[in-house]
Design a protein around this motif. Structure first.
Motif, PDB file in Angstrom:
ATOM      1  N   PRO A 225      -9.516   8.655 -25.024  1.00 32.83           N
ATOM      2  CA  PRO A 225      -9.605   7.510 -25.933  1.00 32.83           C
ATOM      3  C   PRO A 225      -9.015   6.222 -25.362  1.00 32.83           C
ATOM      4  O   PRO A 225      -9.346   5.131 -25.827  1.00 32.83           O
ATOM      5  N   ALA A 226      -8.147   6.315 -24.362  1.00 36.51           N
ATOM      6  CA  ALA A 226      -7.545   5.116 -23.769  1.00 36.51           C
ATOM      7  C   ALA A 226      -8.515   4.386 -22.851  1.00 36.51           C
ATOM      8  O   ALA A 226      -8.298   3.222 -22.525  1.00 36.51           O
ATOM      9  N   ARG A 227      -9.551   5.063 -22.411  1.00 35.14           N
ATOM     10  CA  ARG A 227     -10.613   4.473 -21.595  1.00 35.14           C
ATOM     11  C   ARG A 227     -10.053   3.764 -20.368  1.00 35.14           C
ATOM     12  O   ARG A 227     -10.319   2.583 -20.122  1.00 35.14           O
ATOM     13  N   VAL A 228      -9.282   4.517 -19.590  1.00 32.73           N
ATOM     14  CA  VAL A 228      -8.696   3.990 -18.366  1.00 32.73           C
ATOM     15  C   VAL A 228      -9.183   4.820 -17.182  1.00 32.73           C
ATOM     16  O   VAL A 228      -9.680   5.936 -17.340  1.00 32.73           O
ATOM     17  N   THR A 229      -9.039   4.265 -15.994  1.00 31.35           N
ATOM     18  CA  THR A 229      -9.201   5.023 -14.758  1.00 31.35           C
ATOM     19  C   THR A 229      -7.812   5.328 -14.231  1.00 31.35           C
ATOM     20  O   THR A 229      -6.993   4.415 -14.066  1.00 31.35           O
ATOM     21  N   ALA A 230      -7.520   6.601 -13.997  1.00 30.91           N
ATOM     22  CA  ALA A 230      -6.226   6.979 -13.428  1.00 30.91           C
ATOM     23  C   ALA A 230      -6.231   6.643 -11.937  1.00 30.91           C
ATOM     24  O   ALA A 230      -7.201   6.914 -11.235  1.00 30.91           O
ATOM     25  N   VAL A 231      -5.152   6.025 -11.469  1.00 32.98           N
ATOM     26  CA  VAL A 231      -5.057   5.603 -10.073  1.00 32.98           C
ATOM     27  C   VAL A 231      -3.829   6.261  -9.448  1.00 32.98           C
ATOM     28  O   VAL A 231      -2.710   6.056  -9.915  1.00 32.98           O
ATOM     29  N   GLN A 232      -4.057   7.037  -8.401  1.00 35.68           N
ATOM     30  CA  GLN A 232      -2.971   7.676  -7.675  1.00 35.68           C
ATOM     31  C   GLN A 232      -2.794   6.969  -6.331  1.00 35.68           C
ATOM     32  O   GLN A 232      -2.668   5.757  -6.299  1.00 35.68           O
ATOM     33  N   TRP A 233      -2.824   7.675  -5.220  1.00 36.49           N
ATOM     34  CA  TRP A 233      -2.572   7.054  -3.914  1.00 36.49           C
ATOM     35  C   TRP A 233      -2.905   8.038  -2.814  1.00 36.49           C
ATOM     36  O   TRP A 233      -3.083   9.241  -3.049  1.00 36.49           O
ATOM     37  N   ASP A 234      -3.015   7.534  -1.585  1.00 40.43           N
ATOM     38  CA  ASP A 234      -3.149   8.425  -0.427  1.00 40.43           C
ATOM     39  C   ASP A 234      -2.051   8.202   0.603  1.00 40.43           C
ATOM     40  O   ASP A 234      -1.962   8.939   1.577  1.00 40.43           O
ATOM     41  N   VAL A 235      -1.185   7.194   0.389  1.00 46.78           N
ATOM     42  CA  VAL A 235      -0.052   6.954   1.288  1.00 46.78           C
ATOM     43  C   VAL A 235       1.216   6.832   0.447  1.00 46.78           C
ATOM     44  O   VAL A 235       1.317   5.964  -0.423  1.00 46.78           O
ATOM     45  N   VAL A 236       2.191   7.698   0.711  1.00 41.55           N
ATOM     46  CA  VAL A 236       3.493   7.649   0.053  1.00 41.55           C
ATOM     47  C   VAL A 236       4.455   6.880   0.949  1.00 41.55           C
ATOM     48  O   VAL A 236       4.654   7.242   2.105  1.00 41.55           O
ATOM     49  N   SER A 237       5.055   5.824   0.413  1.00 39.82           N
ATOM     50  CA  SER A 237       5.954   5.005   1.235  1.00 39.82           C
ATOM     51  C   SER A 237       7.305   5.667   1.464  1.00 39.82           C
ATOM     52  O   SER A 237       7.964   5.395   2.468  1.00 39.82           O
ATOM     53  N   GLY A 238       7.730   6.504   0.521  1.00 40.30           N
ATOM     54  CA  GLY A 238       9.053   7.109   0.625  1.00 40.30           C
ATOM     55  C   GLY A 238      10.186   6.139   0.351  1.00 40.30           C
ATOM     56  O   GLY A 238      11.326   6.361   0.770  1.00 40.30           O
ATOM     57  N   ASP A 239       9.880   5.050  -0.404  1.00 41.80           N
ATOM     58  CA  ASP A 239      10.922   4.038  -0.636  1.00 41.80           C
ATOM     59  C   ASP A 239      11.900   4.405  -1.740  1.00 41.80           C
ATOM     60  O   ASP A 239      12.963   3.790  -1.851  1.00 41.80           O
ATOM     61  N   ALA A 240      11.570   5.394  -2.570  1.00 46.70           N
ATOM     62  CA  ALA A 240      12.464   5.750  -3.669  1.00 46.70           C
ATOM     63  C   ALA A 240      13.802   6.256  -3.129  1.00 46.70           C
ATOM     64  O   ALA A 240      13.863   7.253  -2.415  1.00 46.70           O
ATOM     65  N   PHE A 241      14.880   5.536  -3.451  1.00 48.38           N
ATOM     66  CA  PHE A 241      16.238   5.865  -3.049  1.00 48.38           C
ATOM     67  C   PHE A 241      16.444   5.870  -1.540  1.00 48.38           C
ATOM     68  O   PHE A 241      17.438   6.374  -1.044  1.00 48.38           O
ATOM     69  N   ALA A 242      15.499   5.292  -0.803  1.00 46.80           N
ATOM     70  CA  ALA A 242      15.664   5.197   0.652  1.00 46.80           C
ATOM     71  C   ALA A 242      16.729   4.145   0.980  1.00 46.80           C
ATOM     72  O   ALA A 242      16.942   3.198   0.229  1.00 46.80           O
TER      73      ALA A 242
END
Length: 303
Positions: A225-242
């Motif tokens: 019902p939200a009528r969205v396209t889910a967007v993921q990724w193919d490259v993880v930067s690894g920036d979380a808590f880096a």
């Protein structure tokens, strides 16, 4: 362990670990009035050429109508489609840098105590370097930083996409994140769109990123019902808590291919070296001949 403290594990662990993804389909443009990005949804426009009052001077040429951002057709059984990168890579060197502006529904007290979930310096650097980008924002983040949400959402360099309101999980297990009830998933997404609208953002696109990257068929069906396209990724930067910006930059530079979609963060406390990494990533990719695009351009049908 708090949801925020889990994000580093989430982004590394979910970089392609989603399941039951519907097959990719050719992007289509939705210009209808009902969904996000259509004439009546976030980022929508009123049609030019409305009736004029008699006796008024004729206006100058109308501004061109804003083109609805491309979306993907639903998958089998109405499943929300999932996009990860440009599959028809070809030889065009384009890459989409995306930044998750994360804040969970229960982190207000931490923000009040001084923790910073924003990153104005990163946005300033992207502007200075003229990097087209997509910011996947939670509704709670937009409520905490409405001036920044409005500034980002009205700058033609950026587009705002939906990262849920609460940043709670849409599938379990998802690294200990609290879970949104299936019956509340579409409403959670709509609540985030409402927060962007209330902040005054106009460049809002009908794209959604699952918190933690976790989803299943039940979540894809619930989001219909939200009528969205889910967007993921193919490259993880690894920036979380880096703590090493050069290491983050190198991981991105090693992973990018024509048509790649990179996930990074716009959250100072959770990703403190992202801006430093961008100062290396952008010039090096440009030296390789890459052009930076928003997700909406990456998703558009290639010529």
């Amino acid at each position: 362990m708090s949801a925020l403290a889990l994000l580093s594990t989430v982004l590394v662990g979910c970089a392609g670990g989603t399941t039951d993804t519907p097959p990719p389909t050719r992007p289509t443009v939705r210009a209808d009035a009902g969904g996000p990005g259509g004439a009546g949804g976030p980022g929508g426009v009123g049609g030019p050429g409305a009736a004029k009052s008699p006796g008024t001077a004729a206006p100058g040429p109308a501004a061109p109508a804003r083109t609805a951002p491309p979306t993907m057709a639903p998958g089998p059984g109405g499943l929300t489609p999932v996009y990860t990168h440009r599959t028809a890579r070809g030889t065009e060197k384009v890459v989409a840098l995306t930044f998750d502006a994360d804040m969970t529904a229960d982190q207000g007290p931490r923000a009040a105590a001084g923790e910073r979930f924003d990153n104005p310096r990163l946005i300033e650097t992207l502007r200075r370097l003229r990097v087209d980008s997509t910011v996947f924002m939670t509704g709670r983040w937009a409520e905490e930083y409405p001036d920044q949400a409005r500034s980002i959402g009205n700058d033609p360099l950026f587009e705002i996409a939906n990262h849920s309101y609460s940043h709670h999980a849409f599938a379990t297990p998802c690294y200990g994140l609290p879970t949104v009830a299936r019956t509340d998933m579409a409403a959670d997404v709509q609540r985030a769109f409402d927060a962007f609208r209330d902040a005054g953002a106009s460049n809002v696109v009908p794209y959604f990123r699952f918190p933690g990257g976790c989803y299943d068929d039940a979540a894809l069906r619930a989001l219909g019902p939200a009528r969205v396209t889910a967007v993921q990724w193919d490259v993880v930067s690894g920036d979380a808590f880096a703590k090493d910006g050069d290491a983050v930059a190198q991981q991105v530079l090693d992973g990018v291919k024509p048509g790649s979609l990179v996930v990074m963060h716009c959250t100072r406390s959770a990703a403190p070296v992202t801006e430093q990494a961008i100062r290396r990533i952008v010039p090096e990719l440009r030296a390789r001949g890459y052009r930076f695009v928003k997700v909406s351009e990456l998703m558009a049908p290639t010529r």
